[in-house]
Design a protein around this motif. Structure first.
Motif, PDB file in Angstrom:
ATOM      1  N   VAL A   4       0.838  -1.195   0.000  1.00  0.00           N
ATOM      2  CA  VAL A   4       0.000   0.000   0.000  1.00  0.00           C
ATOM      3  C   VAL A   4       0.872   1.244   0.000  1.00  0.00           C
ATOM      4  N   GLU A   5       0.403   2.260  -0.703  1.00  0.00           N
ATOM      5  CA  GLU A   5       1.103   3.545  -0.761  1.00  0.00           C
ATOM      6  C   GLU A   5       0.664   4.426   0.405  1.00  0.00           C
ATOM      7  N   LEU A   6       1.616   5.102   1.026  1.00  0.00           N
ATOM      8  CA  LEU A   6       1.321   6.081   2.078  1.00  0.00           C
ATOM      9  C   LEU A   6       1.480   7.471   1.475  1.00  0.00           C
ATOM     10  N   LEU A   7       0.370   8.195   1.390  1.00  0.00           N
ATOM     11  CA  LEU A   7       0.287   9.468   0.666  1.00  0.00           C
ATOM     12  C   LEU A   7       0.100  10.621   1.646  1.00  0.00           C
ATOM     13  N   ALA A   8       1.012  11.585   1.614  1.00  0.00           N
ATOM     14  CA  ALA A   8       1.040  12.655   2.607  1.00  0.00           C
ATOM     15  C   ALA A   8       0.728  14.017   2.000  1.00  0.00           C
ATOM     16  N   PRO A   9       0.120  14.911   2.805  1.00  0.00           N
ATOM     17  CA  PRO A   9      -0.237  16.251   2.323  1.00  0.00           C
ATOM     18  C   PRO A   9       0.928  17.224   2.439  1.00  0.00           C
ATOM     19  N   VAL A  10       1.058  18.093   1.454  1.00  0.00           N
ATOM     20  CA  VAL A  10       2.128  19.096   1.470  1.00  0.00           C
ATOM     21  C   VAL A  10       1.537  20.445   1.090  1.00  0.00           C
ATOM     22  N   GLY A  11       1.488  21.356   2.068  1.00  0.00           N
ATOM     23  CA  GLY A  11       0.986  22.696   1.808  1.00  0.00           C
ATOM     24  C   GLY A  11       2.076  23.748   1.793  1.00  0.00           C
ATOM     25  N   LYS A  12       3.277  23.371   2.282  1.00  0.00           N
ATOM     26  CA  LYS A  12       4.439  24.251   2.233  1.00  0.00           C
ATOM     27  C   LYS A  12       5.689  23.386   2.233  1.00  0.00           C
ATOM     28  N   ILE A  13       6.828  23.984   1.935  1.00  0.00           N
ATOM     29  CA  ILE A  13       8.035  23.204   1.668  1.00  0.00           C
ATOM     30  C   ILE A  13       8.477  22.391   2.875  1.00  0.00           C
ATOM     31  N   GLU A  14       8.314  22.924   4.101  1.00  0.00           N
ATOM     32  CA  GLU A  14       8.713  22.162   5.289  1.00  0.00           C
ATOM     33  C   GLU A  14       7.909  20.865   5.407  1.00  0.00           C
ATOM     34  N   ILE A 226      -7.699  -0.028  12.956  1.00  0.00           N
ATOM     35  CA  ILE A 226      -8.259  -0.934  11.946  1.00  0.00           C
ATOM     36  C   ILE A 226      -7.353  -1.048  10.722  1.00  0.00           C
ATOM     37  N   LEU A 227      -6.125  -0.557  10.830  1.00  0.00           N
ATOM     38  CA  LEU A 227      -5.215  -0.540   9.684  1.00  0.00           C
ATOM     39  C   LEU A 227      -4.994  -1.927   9.074  1.00  0.00           C
ATOM     40  N   PRO A 228      -4.843  -3.004   9.878  1.00  0.00           N
ATOM     41  CA  PRO A 228      -4.679  -4.324   9.262  1.00  0.00           C
ATOM     42  C   PRO A 228      -5.838  -4.695   8.339  1.00  0.00           C
ATOM     43  N   ASN A 229      -7.061  -4.315   8.704  1.00  0.00           N
ATOM     44  CA  ASN A 229      -8.219  -4.602   7.859  1.00  0.00           C
ATOM     45  C   ASN A 229      -8.166  -3.814   6.554  1.00  0.00           C
ATOM     46  N   LEU A 230      -7.699  -2.574   6.650  1.00  0.00           N
ATOM     47  CA  LEU A 230      -7.596  -1.746   5.442  1.00  0.00           C
ATOM     48  C   LEU A 230      -6.506  -2.274   4.517  1.00  0.00           C
ATOM     49  N   ILE A 231      -5.404  -2.727   5.100  1.00  0.00           N
ATOM     50  CA  ILE A 231      -4.326  -3.298   4.290  1.00  0.00           C
ATOM     51  C   ILE A 231      -4.809  -4.568   3.596  1.00  0.00           C
ATOM     52  N   GLU A 232      -5.541  -5.397   4.325  1.00  0.00           N
ATOM     53  CA  GLU A 232      -6.051  -6.649   3.766  1.00  0.00           C
ATOM     54  C   GLU A 232      -7.044  -6.396   2.644  1.00  0.00           C
ATOM     55  N   ALA A 233      -7.714  -5.247   2.670  1.00  0.00           N
ATOM     56  CA  ALA A 233      -8.682  -4.901   1.623  1.00  0.00           C
ATOM     57  C   ALA A 233      -8.003  -4.560   0.298  1.00  0.00           C
ATOM     58  N   ASN A 234      -6.672  -4.478   0.321  1.00  0.00           N
ATOM     59  CA  ASN A 234      -5.892  -4.214  -0.896  1.00  0.00           C
ATOM     60  C   ASN A 234      -6.197  -2.842  -1.500  1.00  0.00           C
ATOM     61  N   ILE A 235      -6.443  -1.881  -0.628  1.00  0.00           N
ATOM     62  CA  ILE A 235      -6.572  -0.483  -1.056  1.00  0.00           C
ATOM     63  C   ILE A 235      -5.220  -0.031  -1.609  1.00  0.00           C
ATOM     64  N   THR A 236      -5.230   0.737  -2.669  1.00  0.00           N
ATOM     65  CA  THR A 236      -3.986   1.133  -3.332  1.00  0.00           C
ATOM     66  C   THR A 236      -3.198   2.140  -2.518  1.00  0.00           C
ATOM     67  N   SER A 237      -3.910   3.135  -1.981  1.00  0.00           N
ATOM     68  CA  SER A 237      -3.217   4.265  -1.350  1.00  0.00           C
ATOM     69  C   SER A 237      -3.962   4.721  -0.105  1.00  0.00           C
ATOM     70  N   PHE A 238      -3.205   4.933   0.972  1.00  0.00           N
ATOM     71  CA  PHE A 238      -3.734   5.498   2.214  1.00  0.00           C
ATOM     72  C   PHE A 238      -3.397   6.986   2.235  1.00  0.00           C
TER      73      PHE A 238
END
Length: 732
Positions: A4-14, A226-238
């Motif tokens: 699974v991909e871990l996708l993070a928000p970026v609103g400024k360079i830091e 509930i992260l193990p359940n979400l991983i098992e669901a084969n969701i592409t990106s969190f």
């Protein structure tokens, strides 16, 4: 099962450094325009280019948000922006306005498209529609259960992205006009003023049944439990919400989810949950709709803001000295901040001394005995989080091969995923006195210093009793690193044609008056006006009444208005097949899935205002798909040649949270409304079959007759309908 991909928000360079250094696989960010977080710092095209370079070298994907509705006048500027983006190597665009699909397919076919949560994707049919139009990933509506997500994943071959942490909207995203109506700050244009975080009264038949509180303010979600359940669901990106949040927030959340994704930890540690709460929470977390039914357990009714971590209580207060004695369960340190929750007013103060955990201390602050005390700022925690990204150290693992045979040039190869580069150095010589050792060769070729790479595995094939000057090995290493960087950053430049304004096609532009009704009393009044040539009838899942209304409208165009939200269980439970027997009956579609289904069944299909058409490219997208007519978004500024609504108490929120259910009013008769802080009233209607609630604008929109127009009747009585018709159309 894919990672699974871990996708993070970026609103400024830091925030970018915080995300990358704490383990994000991908980041999403917006430019200075066309981004749904208008108030974030956001980035110029030059800054985006530098971020992409930094991330690509480290194996981090970069998605750019172009997720607002686009006005017609903005299309040339948008075209220029897309042209720039396609030539700097972005990994995908996140879009709301489906006119962009048409632009990309026509001019920028190399760009990958992801459908924003602003498109309210909530059914298999919704997903199938977007896949059929070339979308590679959908960000699902946050209201879906895990089982619904799994069904979509199993039935549609498309990437699935879901939110795992951060703020929840009260309304389905893309279906909220409240900020726009109250203060002309459109959430669909990235300028939401968050009216859902304000206080409201809930009233029935004019009487207050719930006094002023934050009725519409959800808690943030945290899904570590509930992260193990979400991983098992084969969701592409969190996906983590928070482009407006601090870099410390990004660091903390990414770090926590990276830990629990990578390690099989049976339960969430209190220390990790406390850290997340200390950084940002609105009165605790919920796991969201994945495994919870809509209800008060998901709501932050006490405070819409970050409250920090609960650490103790006020034991006593001396009015003379103005000293409060506070018991704390957590050690407090200089630089911390606390907030005392008195009954009427929350008061905060800074900490200048150290106070041990499970002890009492006195501090000058106005307080009431028994009031809860929260740690609103954890100085040492914030300091430790900043240390995780202030000196970037993340490197990308690569593999290497070294080949050295006496009498031949030395060959050095680097392999990064599917990219392989190599270079040749000087000829390897026979050693006379001091042959070079294998360990020395390995050291020189794995010493990558300040580059963004580190060698994971090196394969060395090297002749004994050989010799080469060390500086030559260093030169060869630097040459191959430069080649690898160039290969990773190379983008195939694409120069599109000049932008050509969309020409109108397949649409009749004759003036027409239409009306949408929900009751036979309203319909009786409509039928007295021969110049109302089209009737939209609210289906409400009732085929018999719909057929009866159709027969009453025998000399007029008749369309069935489908629900604003139609999840898979509703598709399964209620069939349109009986209505399909009437060939001249059309359908007003309010979801992408409805459009998909109605067109697939070769029925007359129109698109309603809530599918947010604000420009000609978006309109033509639907016309090309087989739609016969469109009702423009209520936020459309330009005079486009399609139907517009000139009267109605229009929905400003469509939500899975039902206040009647929250406060045990289900099944009670009466008229419900909200009252806001300035006394404005917002009527409430409910769809109990789909458990959906809508908040309506208490003030009816009303404009002059011109072109193709529609009157939208919903909560009006027969007498009220008669008065409106007489005022707008004159006597029948």
């Amino acid at each position: 099962m894919n990672k699974v991909e871990l996708l993070a928000p970026v609103g400024k360079i830091e925030n970018m450094y915080a995300a990358v250094e704490n383990g994000a696989d991908a980041i999403f960010l917006g430019g200075k325009e066309f981004s749904a977080r208008y108030s974030a710092e956001n980035f110029t095209i030059g800054e985006i280019k530098e971020i992409i370079k930094y991330c690509k070298l480290r194996g981090i994907k970069v998605y750019i948000t172009v997720n607002t509705l686009i006005n017609e006048a903005e299309l040339p500027k948008l075209f220029g922006y897309l042209e720039q983006l396609q030539n700097i190597g972005i990994d995908a665009l996140i879009i709301q306005d489906l006119g962009i699909v048409r632009l990309v397919q026509k001019y920028f076919p190399s760009l990958t498209l992801h459908a924003s949560t602003q498109l309210s994707v909530h059914s298999v049919y919704d997903a199938q529609f977007l896949k059929s139009h070339g979308i590679s990933r959908i960000v699902l509506a946050r209201e879906l259960t895990l089982n619904e997500i799994i069904d979509i994943k199993n039935n549609v071959d498309i990437e699935i992205e879901t939110f795992v942490h951060g703020a929840l909207c009260y309304s389905y995203s893309g279906q909220c006009l409240m900020s726009s109506v109250i203060g002309s700050r459109s959430g669909n244009r990235g300028k939401c003023a968050q009216p859902c975080r304000m206080q409201y009264e809930l009233c029935r038949d004019g009487e207050i049944i719930i006094d002023k509180t934050h009725l519409l303010s959800p808690k943030d979600i945290c899904t570590l439990d509930i992260l193990p359940n979400l991983i098992e669901a084969n969701i592409t990106s969190f996906k983590i919400e928070g482009r407006m949040k601090s870099p410390e927030y990004v660091a903390s959340v990414v770090k926590a989810y990276r830990k629990y994704i990578d390690n099989n930890i049976p339960s969430v540690l209190n220390e990790d949950l406390n850290e997340l709460q200390a950084v940002f929470n609105r009165g605790g977390f919920s796991t969201g709709y994945y495994n919870l039914s809509a209800g008060l357990q998901m709501m932050a009714t006490k405070s819409p803001k970050n409250i920090g971590l609960l650490i103790g209580k006020v034991k006593s207060y001396n009015p003379k000295t103005k000293l409060a004695t506070i018991y704390t369960t957590k050690q407090l340190n200089p630089g911390d901040g606390i907030e005392v929750w008195n009954s009427k007013k929350h008061i905060g103060t800074g900490i200048s001394n150290t106070y041990k955990e499970n002890s009492s201390f006195s501090i000058q602050i106005q307080a009431e005995p028994g009031s809860l005390v929260y740690l609103s700022k954890d100085h040492l925690l914030l300091k430790s989080l900043r240390k995780t990204y202030e000196k970037p150290v993340r490197k990308r693992e690569i593999n290497a091969k070294v080949y050295g045979k006496i009498g031949q040039p030395i060959k050095y190869t680097l392999i990064c995923d599917n990219i392989e580069v190599c270079a040749y150095g000087d000829i390897l010589e026979q050693a006379v006195n001091n042959p070079i050792a294998i360990d020395k060769i390995k050291l020189q070729f794995t010493k990558l210093g300040a580059t963004p790479f580190k060698i994971n595995c090196i394969d060395i094939e090297w002749d004994d009793n050989s010799y080469i000057v060390i500086s030559k090995l260093n030169e060869l290493r630097r040459e191959v690193i430069e080649k690898l960087e160039h290969a990773l950053l190379t983008v195939n430049s694409n120069q599109p044609k000049y932008f050509k304004k969309c020409e109108l096609a397949n649409i009749i532009q004759t003036p027409q008056i239409s009306a949408k009704v929900e009751t036979f009393n309203q319909l009786n009044q409509i039928l007295q006006y021969e110049n109302i040539t089209k009737v939209y009838w609210e289906w409400n899942y009732n085929n018999e009444e719909t057929i009866r209304a159709y027969k009453l409208c025998r000399n007029r165009n008749f369309l069935v208005a489908l629900p604003a939200i139609m999840r898979d269980d509703i598709w399964e439970k209620y069939s349109l097949d009986k209505l399909f027997e009437y060939k001249n009956m059309g359908y007003l579609c309010r979801t992408l899935g409805q459009v998909h289904y109605i067109i697939a069944n070769k029925k007359i299909c129109e698109v309603d205002y809530n599918l947010n058409v604000t420009n000609m490219e978006h309109a033509q997208f639907y016309l090309d798909s087989g739609v016969s007519q469109l009702t423009l978004s209520l936020e459309t500024k330009e005079n486009l040649p399609f139907q517009k609504i000139i009267y109605g108490h229009m929905p400003v929120m469509t939500t899975a949270q039902c206040l009647l259910g929250h406060y045990k009013q289900c099944g009670n008769k009466g008229k419900y409304h909200l009252t806001d802080r300035v006394g404005a009233k917002w009527p409430i209607i409910t769809d109990c079959k789909s458990c959906t609630m809508q908040i309506l604008n208490g003030n009816s929109a009303e404009e002059k007759l011109s072109g193709m127009v529609r009157l939208n009747f919903s909560i009006e009585t027969e007498r009220e309908t008669q008065i409106v018709l007489k005022r707008l159309l004159g006597r029948c």
